[in-house]
Design a protein around this motif. Structure first.
Motif, PDB file in Angstrom:
ATOM      1  N   HIS A 154      40.262  32.034  26.577  1.00  0.00           N
ATOM      2  CA  HIS A 154      39.886  30.701  26.772  1.00  0.00           C
ATOM      3  C   HIS A 154      38.722  30.769  26.473  1.00  0.00           C
ATOM      4  O   HIS A 154      37.860  31.525  25.630  1.00  0.00           O
TER       5      HIS A 154
ATOM      6  N   ARG B 124      56.596  32.564  27.020  1.00  0.00           N
ATOM      7  CA  ARG B 124      55.021  32.531  26.915  1.00  0.00           C
ATOM      8  C   ARG B 124      54.260  32.373  27.696  1.00  0.00           C
ATOM      9  O   ARG B 124      53.050  32.845  28.165  1.00  0.00           O
TER      10      ARG B 124
ATOM     11  N   ARG C  53      50.245  33.654  30.125  1.00  0.00           N
ATOM     12  CA  ARG C  53      49.810  34.037  30.800  1.00  0.00           C
ATOM     13  C   ARG C  53      49.234  34.035  32.007  1.00  0.00           C
ATOM     14  O   ARG C  53      48.352  34.461  32.757  1.00  0.00           O
TER      15      ARG C  53
ATOM     16  N   PHE D  46      46.315  30.876  49.072  1.00  0.00           N
ATOM     17  CA  PHE D  46      45.279  31.487  49.532  1.00  0.00           C
ATOM     18  C   PHE D  46      44.138  30.571  48.256  1.00  0.00           C
ATOM     19  O   PHE D  46      43.140  29.844  49.545  1.00  0.00           O
ATOM     20  N   LEU D  47      44.334  30.363  46.785  1.00  0.00           N
ATOM     21  CA  LEU D  47      43.269  29.564  46.306  1.00  0.00           C
ATOM     22  C   LEU D  47      43.078  28.409  46.838  1.00  0.00           C
ATOM     23  O   LEU D  47      42.209  28.197  47.113  1.00  0.00           O
TER      24      LEU D  47
ATOM     25  N   LYS E 128      52.838  26.549  35.649  1.00  0.00           N
ATOM     26  CA  LYS E 128      53.391  27.850  35.469  1.00  0.00           C
ATOM     27  C   LYS E 128      54.437  28.170  35.433  1.00  0.00           C
ATOM     28  O   LYS E 128      55.421  29.071  35.433  1.00  0.00           O
TER      29      LYS E 128
ATOM     30  N   ASP F 243      47.149  24.503  36.673  1.00  0.00           N
ATOM     31  CA  ASP F 243      47.524  25.776  35.581  1.00  0.00           C
ATOM     32  C   ASP F 243      48.532  26.488  36.511  1.00  0.00           C
ATOM     33  O   ASP F 243      49.683  26.645  35.453  1.00  0.00           O
TER      34      ASP F 243
ATOM     35  N   LEU G 261      40.844  37.381  31.756  1.00  0.00           N
ATOM     36  CA  LEU G 261      41.292  36.095  31.431  1.00  0.00           C
ATOM     37  C   LEU G 261      39.959  35.838  29.968  1.00  0.00           C
ATOM     38  O   LEU G 261      40.939  34.668  29.247  1.00  0.00           O
TER      39      LEU G 261
ATOM     40  N   LEU H  67      32.188  30.548  45.055  1.00  0.00           N
ATOM     41  CA  LEU H  67      33.198  31.173  46.524  1.00  0.00           C
ATOM     42  C   LEU H  67      33.036  31.643  47.694  1.00  0.00           C
ATOM     43  O   LEU H  67      31.138  31.509  47.523  1.00  0.00           O
TER      44      LEU H  67
ATOM     45  N   PHE I 214      41.586  22.667  39.525  1.00  0.00           N
ATOM     46  CA  PHE I 214      41.942  22.939  38.174  1.00  0.00           C
ATOM     47  C   PHE I 214      42.809  23.993  37.709  1.00  0.00           C
ATOM     48  O   PHE I 214      43.256  24.120  36.976  1.00  0.00           O
TER      49      PHE I 214
ATOM     50  N   LEU J 156      46.667  37.360  53.718  1.00  0.00           N
ATOM     51  CA  LEU J 156      47.339  37.145  52.698  1.00  0.00           C
ATOM     52  C   LEU J 156      47.596  38.999  52.627  1.00  0.00           C
ATOM     53  O   LEU J 156      48.857  39.421  51.381  1.00  0.00           O
TER      54      LEU J 156
ATOM     55  N   PHE K  53      33.397  29.765  40.691  1.00  0.00           N
ATOM     56  CA  PHE K  53      32.682  31.065  41.044  1.00  0.00           C
ATOM     57  C   PHE K  53      31.439  30.713  41.511  1.00  0.00           C
ATOM     58  O   PHE K  53      32.008  32.013  43.000  1.00  0.00           O
TER      59      PHE K  53
ATOM     60  N   TRP L 247      52.649  34.692  42.759  1.00  0.00           N
ATOM     61  CA  TRP L 247      51.611  33.577  42.686  1.00  0.00           C
ATOM     62  C   TRP L 247      51.675  32.803  43.527  1.00  0.00           C
ATOM     63  O   TRP L 247      51.020  31.917  43.476  1.00  0.00           O
TER      64      TRP L 247
ATOM     65  N   LEU M  82      40.386  42.400  42.772  1.00  0.00           N
ATOM     66  CA  LEU M  82      40.595  43.419  44.469  1.00  0.00           C
ATOM     67  C   LEU M  82      40.311  44.523  44.438  1.00  0.00           C
ATOM     68  O   LEU M  82      39.873  44.943  45.282  1.00  0.00           O
TER      69      LEU M  82
ATOM     70  N   TRP N 149      43.564  40.049  35.951  1.00  0.00           N
ATOM     71  CA  TRP N 149      41.957  40.063  36.178  1.00  0.00           C
ATOM     72  C   TRP N 149      42.444  40.108  38.210  1.00  0.00           C
ATOM     73  O   TRP N 149      41.226  40.449  39.187  1.00  0.00           O
TER      74      TRP N 149
HETATM   75  C1  1PX Z   1      42.024  38.188  47.629  1.00  0.00           C
HETATM   76  C2  1PX Z   1      42.405  37.590  46.466  1.00  0.00           C
HETATM   77  C3  1PX Z   1      42.913  36.809  46.145  1.00  0.00           C
HETATM   78  C4  1PX Z   1      42.928  35.745  45.460  1.00  0.00           C
HETATM   79  C5  1PX Z   1      43.410  35.044  45.035  1.00  0.00           C
HETATM   80  C6  1PX Z   1      43.602  34.107  43.441  1.00  0.00           C
HETATM   81  C7  1PX Z   1      44.740  33.443  42.431  1.00  0.00           C
HETATM   82  C8  1PX Z   1      44.225  32.524  41.649  1.00  0.00           C
HETATM   83  C9  1PX Z   1      45.491  32.534  40.382  1.00  0.00           C
HETATM   84  C10 1PX Z   1      44.954  32.511  39.749  1.00  0.00           C
HETATM   85  C11 1PX Z   1      45.399  31.509  38.418  1.00  0.00           C
HETATM   86  C12 1PX Z   1      45.102  31.706  37.179  1.00  0.00           C
HETATM   87  C13 1PX Z   1      46.325  31.552  36.015  1.00  0.00           C
HETATM   88  C14 1PX Z   1      45.432  31.381  35.042  1.00  0.00           C
HETATM   89  C15 1PX Z   1      46.323  30.801  34.081  1.00  0.00           C
HETATM   90  C16 1PX Z   1      45.728  31.099  32.031  1.00  0.00           C
HETATM   91  O1  1PX Z   1      44.833  31.674  31.389  1.00  0.00           O
HETATM   92  N1  1PX Z   1      45.787  29.432  31.520  1.00  0.00           N
HETATM   93  C17 1PX Z   1      45.067  28.728  30.627  1.00  0.00           C
HETATM   94  C18 1PX Z   1      45.936  29.022  29.469  1.00  0.00           C
HETATM   95  O2  1PX Z   1      47.174  27.968  29.411  1.00  0.00           O
HETATM   96  P1  1PX Z   1      47.720  27.466  28.516  1.00  0.00           P
HETATM   97  O3  1PX Z   1      49.334  26.957  28.464  1.00  0.00           O
HETATM   98  O4  1PX Z   1      46.882  26.261  28.140  1.00  0.00           O
HETATM   99  O5  1PX Z   1      48.083  28.760  27.389  1.00  0.00           O
HETATM  100  C19 1PX Z   1      44.576  27.383  31.123  1.00  0.00           C
HETATM  101  O6  1PX Z   1      43.416  27.319  30.125  1.00  0.00           O
HETATM  102  C20 1PX Z   1      44.120  27.614  32.398  1.00  0.00           C
HETATM  103  C21 1PX Z   1      43.044  26.398  32.627  1.00  0.00           C
HETATM  104  C22 1PX Z   1      42.429  26.635  34.071  1.00  0.00           C
HETATM  105  C23 1PX Z   1      41.412  27.496  34.654  1.00  0.00           C
HETATM  106  C24 1PX Z   1      41.624  29.185  34.123  1.00  0.00           C
HETATM  107  C25 1PX Z   1      40.827  30.106  35.641  1.00  0.00           C
HETATM  108  C26 1PX Z   1      41.041  30.903  35.771  1.00  0.00           C
HETATM  109  C27 1PX Z   1      39.740  31.643  36.480  1.00  0.00           C
HETATM  110  C28 1PX Z   1      41.247  33.056  37.370  1.00  0.00           C
HETATM  111  C29 1PX Z   1      40.654  33.495  38.543  1.00  0.00           C
HETATM  112  C30 1PX Z   1      40.474  32.298  39.688  1.00  0.00           C
HETATM  113  C31 1PX Z   1      39.478  32.639  40.809  1.00  0.00           C
HETATM  114  C32 1PX Z   1      39.635  32.621  41.937  1.00  0.00           C
HETATM  115  C33 1PX Z   1      38.708  32.955  43.614  1.00  0.00           C
HETATM  116  C34 1PX Z   1      39.371  33.881  44.148  1.00  0.00           C
END
Ligand code: 1PX
Length: 215
Positions: free
Chosen positions: A151, A107, A111, A43-44, A61, A57, A147, A166, A53, A11, A163, A37, A123, A118
């Motif tokens: 949503h 746009r 996102r 990593f994710l 993007k 997304d 975030l 995890l 899911f 990482l 979550f 990203w 971190l 977040w």
């Molecule tokens: C040491 C830690 C490193 C962790 C790395 C994890 C990377 C996570 C990447 C997450 C990127 C999420 C992008 C979400 C963008 C978004 O808000 N999209 C929504 C809106 O888009 P739209 O085009 O419709 O306007 C979209 O509806 C998203 C749906 C998917 C669900 C997003 C849930 C985001 C949770 C973020 C936390 C990630 C948990 C990782 C656990 C480590």
């Protein structure tokens, strides 16, 4: 062996990518932003398919932005600053409701920008956590403060369920592959100010151009 260490995902390298994002005059290079990203998504994915899911997304993007970068107007997309100027000057952004430009660079990046907040919060919690801290709680708290505000209920619900699975802090640190916990803490201490700066610069740029609520 050396060979397998090379292939192992670390990482530190990912977070280092965010260092490369800032130009001398504090512009944000899209190429490195997107690369950062990409690494985070990798990593994710290594945490399991429950996060599919979310990574799907993010990948969509990232791909939208890569397509602009590699497209015929790619030279306008070198920095986030030049992208904003180009898309606004040429009316390529849906400003109030989704219309003829539903996937503008502006746009789409917004996102990821919100997700970067977040990351910053998560971190920082990881960095200051103790052995008995729960990654799921740190993750949920960071999400709720950032975030989640953008949503709908279904997405928040699905995210909350993800979550819960995890891995605990020791296993999570293990997957980060940075070294012993002290080293993880040190690495995070170095990476966070940079991530934070990239976030702040983008935030101010978007605020200046009234782009923080793009549909
Ligand atoms: C040491 C830690 C490193 C962790 C790395 C994890 C990377 C996570 C990447 C997450 C990127 C999420 C992008 C979400 C963008 C978004 O808000 N999209 C929504 C809106 O888009 P739209 O085009 O419709 O306007 C979209 O509806 C998203 C749906 C998917 C669900 C997003 C849930 C985001 C949770 C973020 C936390 C990630 C948990 C990782 C656990 C480590």
């Amino acid at each position: 062996s050396v060979a397998s260490d090379d292939q192992k995902f670390c990482l530190t390298e990912v977070l280092d990518t965010f260092k490369l994002c800032l130009s001398e005059n504090k512009e944000v290079y899209l190429e490195h932003y997107v690369a950062g990203w990409r690494g985070l998504v990798k990593f994710l994915n290594s945490l399991g398919s429950v996060f599919g899911f979310i990574s799907k997304d993010a990948v969509n993007k990232i791909q939208v932005l890569v397509n602009y970068l590699n497209g015929e107007n790619g030279s306008q997309y070198v920095t986030v600053q030049s992208m904003v100027k180009y898309e606004l000057d040429n009316e390529l952004v849906d400003l109030t409701k989704r219309g003829s430009h539903p996937e503008s660079g502006c746009r789409t990046l917004l996102r990821l920008h919100r997700a970067l907040r977040w990351l910053e919060l998560f971190l920082e919690r990881l960095r200051t956590s103790t052995e008995d801290s729960k990654t799921s709680v740190m993750c949920a708290e960071s999400y709720n403060e950032s975030l989640a505000l953008y949503h709908p209920w279904v997405v928040r619900k699905a995210a909350g369920m993800a979550f819960c699975v995890l891995p605990g802090r020791p296993a999570f640190f293990e997957v980060m592959n940075v070294g012993p916990p002290e080293q993880v803490v040190a690495m995070l201490g170095e990476a966070l100010p940079l991530i934070s700066e990239v976030y702040q610069i983008t935030e101010e740029l978007y605020a200046q151009h009234l782009l923080l609520d793009l549909p």
